[in-house]
Design an enzyme around this catalytic site. Sequence first.
Site, short mmCIF file in Angstrom:
data_model
loop_
_atom_site.label_atom_id
_atom_site.label_comp_id
_atom_site.label_asym_id
_atom_site.label_seq_id
_atom_site.Cartn_x
_atom_site.Cartn_y
_atom_site.Cartn_z
N LYS A 99 -10.83 -4.27 -2.94
CA LYS A 99 -11.71 -3.12 -3.14
C LYS A 99 -10.97 -2.00 -3.85
O LYS A 99 -11.52 -1.33 -4.71
CB LYS A 99 -12.18 -2.57 -1.79
CG LYS A 99 -13.15 -3.42 -1.06
CD LYS A 99 -13.55 -2.70 0.25
CE LYS A 99 -13.77 -3.67 1.37
NZ LYS A 99 -13.16 -3.29 2.64
N LYS A 112 -4.74 -10.43 -5.58
CA LYS A 112 -5.89 -10.69 -4.71
C LYS A 112 -7.07 -9.80 -5.14
O LYS A 112 -6.86 -8.63 -5.47
CB LYS A 112 -5.49 -10.33 -3.27
CG LYS A 112 -6.59 -10.36 -2.26
CD LYS A 112 -6.12 -9.73 -0.95
CE LYS A 112 -6.46 -8.25 -0.87
NZ LYS A 112 -7.40 -7.86 0.18
N LYS A 125 0.82 -1.22 0.00
CA LYS A 125 0.00 0.00 0.00
C LYS A 125 0.85 1.27 0.00
O LYS A 125 0.43 2.32 -0.48
CB LYS A 125 -0.99 0.00 1.17
CG LYS A 125 -2.08 -1.05 0.97
CD LYS A 125 -3.33 -0.78 1.76
CE LYS A 125 -4.40 -1.80 1.33
NZ LYS A 125 -5.63 -1.75 2.03
N1 AQP Z 1 -9.61 -11.59 -2.13
C1 AQP Z 1 -9.94 -12.02 -0.92
N2 AQP Z 1 -10.16 -13.33 -0.69
C2 AQP Z 1 -10.51 -13.77 0.55
N3 AQP Z 1 -10.69 -12.94 1.61
C3 AQP Z 1 -10.48 -11.62 1.40
N4 AQP Z 1 -10.57 -10.54 2.20
C4 AQP Z 1 -10.27 -9.42 1.51
N5 AQP Z 1 -10.00 -9.74 0.24
C5 AQP Z 1 -10.11 -11.10 0.14
C6 AQP Z 1 -10.95 -10.60 3.61
O1 AQP Z 1 -12.07 -9.74 3.78
C7 AQP Z 1 -11.99 -9.13 5.06
C8 AQP Z 1 -12.15 -7.63 4.82
O2 AQP Z 1 -11.08 -6.94 5.17
P1 AQP Z 1 -10.86 -5.39 4.98
O3 AQP Z 1 -12.11 -4.63 4.80
O4 AQP Z 1 -10.02 -5.00 6.14
O5 AQP Z 1 -10.11 -5.27 3.62
P2 AQP Z 1 -8.76 -5.84 3.06
O6 AQP Z 1 -8.32 -7.11 3.72
O7 AQP Z 1 -7.74 -4.76 3.04
O8 AQP Z 1 -9.16 -6.27 1.60
P3 AQP Z 1 -10.03 -5.50 0.53
O9 AQP Z 1 -11.45 -5.59 0.92
O10 AQP Z 1 -9.78 -6.05 -0.80
O11 AQP Z 1 -9.55 -4.01 0.56
P4 AQP Z 1 -8.21 -3.34 0.00
O12 AQP Z 1 -8.39 -3.01 -1.41
O13 AQP Z 1 -8.11 -2.13 0.85
O14 AQP Z 1 -7.05 -4.30 0.20
C9 AQP Z 1 -10.67 -9.59 5.69
O15 AQP Z 1 -10.89 -10.68 6.55
C10 AQP Z 1 -9.86 -10.03 4.51
O16 AQP Z 1 -8.89 -10.99 4.82
#
Ligand code: AQP
Length: 333
Positions: A201, A198, A117
């Site tokens: 969002k 992965k 990030k």
């Molecule tokens: N691709 C994925 N496959 C399985 N699990 C996933 N999680 C996120 N992406 C995947 C899980 O969803 C939860 C949400 O976590 P978050 O809102 O803290 O977001 P994050 O992990 O940073 O992932 P995002 O939603 O894709 O956002 P960005 O773009 O900011 O990285 C967690 O339990 C995560 O493991």
Amino acid sequence: MTKPKLRVFSGIQPTGDLHIGNYIGALKVWAKNQDLYDNIFCVVDLHAITIPEAIKPVDFKKQIKQTVALYLACGLDPKKSAIFVQSTVPAHTELAWILNCITPVSWLEKMTQYKSKAKNRQSVGAGLLNYPVLMAADILLYQTDLVPVGDDQKQHVEIARDIAKRFNSIFGQTFRLPRSLIRQEGARIMGLDDPTQKMSKSIASQKADHAIFLSDRPEIIRRKIARAVTDNKNELLFKKASLGIKNLLTLYQIFSGKSQSVIEKLLTDKGYGFLKNEVSEAIIAELSPIQEQYQKIVKDEKLLQEILNRGTKKVEKIALKTLSDVKKKIGLS
Ligand code: AQP
């Protein structure tokens, strides 16, 4: 005497529409296991502001309500799970500060999510580096046993455990040591447009065919799956398939509930077009009732607020007890 249930804590950032990766890695697991554990689920709004561009004062409140409505639509039951918003329990930030003071910066600089990030940013906020410490505070405050997350968050649960061990070894036994609870299949759903990344969002906000959102209509789901990356090998066995096909097979397994061997038999002599059709329909069948529920719940602002107030009231007691123990241990009270 019956053994007390293990405590589960987890959260999702209210950073926009949730995708099927969030659903499979987190929400679906939370909802399925509710009867097994003592559950606390949070909307981690303070984590969402670690990327300053994400702070939009008006949108934010709305996004928090939408995230809670999705939690409920995906099957979280407020009678079985406490649901609350992180910033309504100030003990999270207070404990995070204390933990910051015992966490080596070198541990934080090694975090994969921080490195990815922070890359390509002109200026990186200290909050992004300290994100895992706030997450450790979230988890440790509730004396959590298990943290159900996707595979991308495994490293952050491990550092929470290391921080707890460090605190316990300096000041005496205070925190229970948490472990991650990660599903075997679907722990890391990959981007449809690029199966080396992965599903996320932040990428989805820039690339239209990257992710399927929980709010996507059937025709959008069919279009996104039809455009998903494949290859020219026509290999449909789980062990031999290329990354893009493996991702589609995994989605099919999870959304259809069929085993790998049943799926492989069903796909004998079939092509990628057939697989894509099966995947789309399985996703639509599971998401449609969730979408219907969501539309009903999201309008009921009063109900959502009541659920959050009840959740805050319940978890606050646990949080304040841990914080008070911590303060006594370090001499602050
Ligand atoms: N691709 C994925 N496959 C399985 N699990 C996933 N999680 C996120 N992406 C995947 C899980 O969803 C939860 C949400 O976590 P978050 O809102 O803290 O977001 P994050 O992990 O940073 O992932 P995002 O939603 O894709 O956002 P960005 O773009 O900011 O990285 C967690 O339990 C995560 O493991």
